[in-house]
Enzyme design. Structure first.
Site, PDB file in Angstrom:
ATOM      1  CB  ALA A  24      -0.927   0.007   1.217  1.00  0.00           C
ATOM      2  CD  GLU A  25       2.433   3.890   3.742  1.00  0.00           C
ATOM      3  OE1 GLU A  25       2.199   4.693   2.820  1.00  0.00           O
ATOM      4  OE2 GLU A  25       2.342   4.207   4.936  1.00  0.00           O
ATOM      5  CB  SER A  26       6.814   1.802  -1.178  1.00  0.00           C
ATOM      6  OG  SER A  26       7.051   0.429  -0.876  1.00  0.00           O
TER       7      SER A  26
END
Length: 129
Positions: A24-26
């Protein structure tokens, strides 16, 4: 990623949760930088990286170690409540506490929680498609 398994085992954190946060983040890009300055695989903010003693947030192993440790800390702080942990990971623990231990009304945070939970459920059920 073997390093995720290793750090999760050492911290007692579910590796599927860490993988979901990284996705989700990167999207597994160790060089990722957000518009707000979060860095690396788990998108650690500079203050969080310092708190977790991450010298180089672009080093995948340091980033995973720090992010996993931070999730462990949030797990203890929010007594295992996944939504509050993820809200705190995204918006900061103070924001969650300011909103009386509820998810803050921040669209980005609510979307982050949905995205991570979606990936987490896929990873836990083995349905990554």
């Amino acid at each position: 990623m073997a390093m995720i398994q290793a750090w999760c085992f050492g911290q007692g954190v579910d590796p599927s949760l860490v993988k979901a946060v990284v996705k989700a983040e990167s999207n597994f890009n160790p060089r990722a930088v957000s518009p707000k300055g979060a860095q690396g695989l788990m998108q650690l903010m500079p203050d969080t990286a310092r708190l977790m003693k991450v010298g180089d947030p672009f080093n995948p192993e340091e980033n995973i170690r720090g992010g996993t440790g931070y999730l462990k800390m949030l797990d203890a702080l929010f007594r295992g409540d996944l939504e509050l942990m993820l809200a705190a990971y995204n918006a900061g623990p103070n924001r969650v506490m300011e909103h009386k231990m509820k998810v803050p009304p921040i669209e980005e945070t609510r979307n982050f929680i949905k995205r991570v939970k979606h990936y987490y459920n896929q990873l836990r059920t083995g349905n990554e498609g």
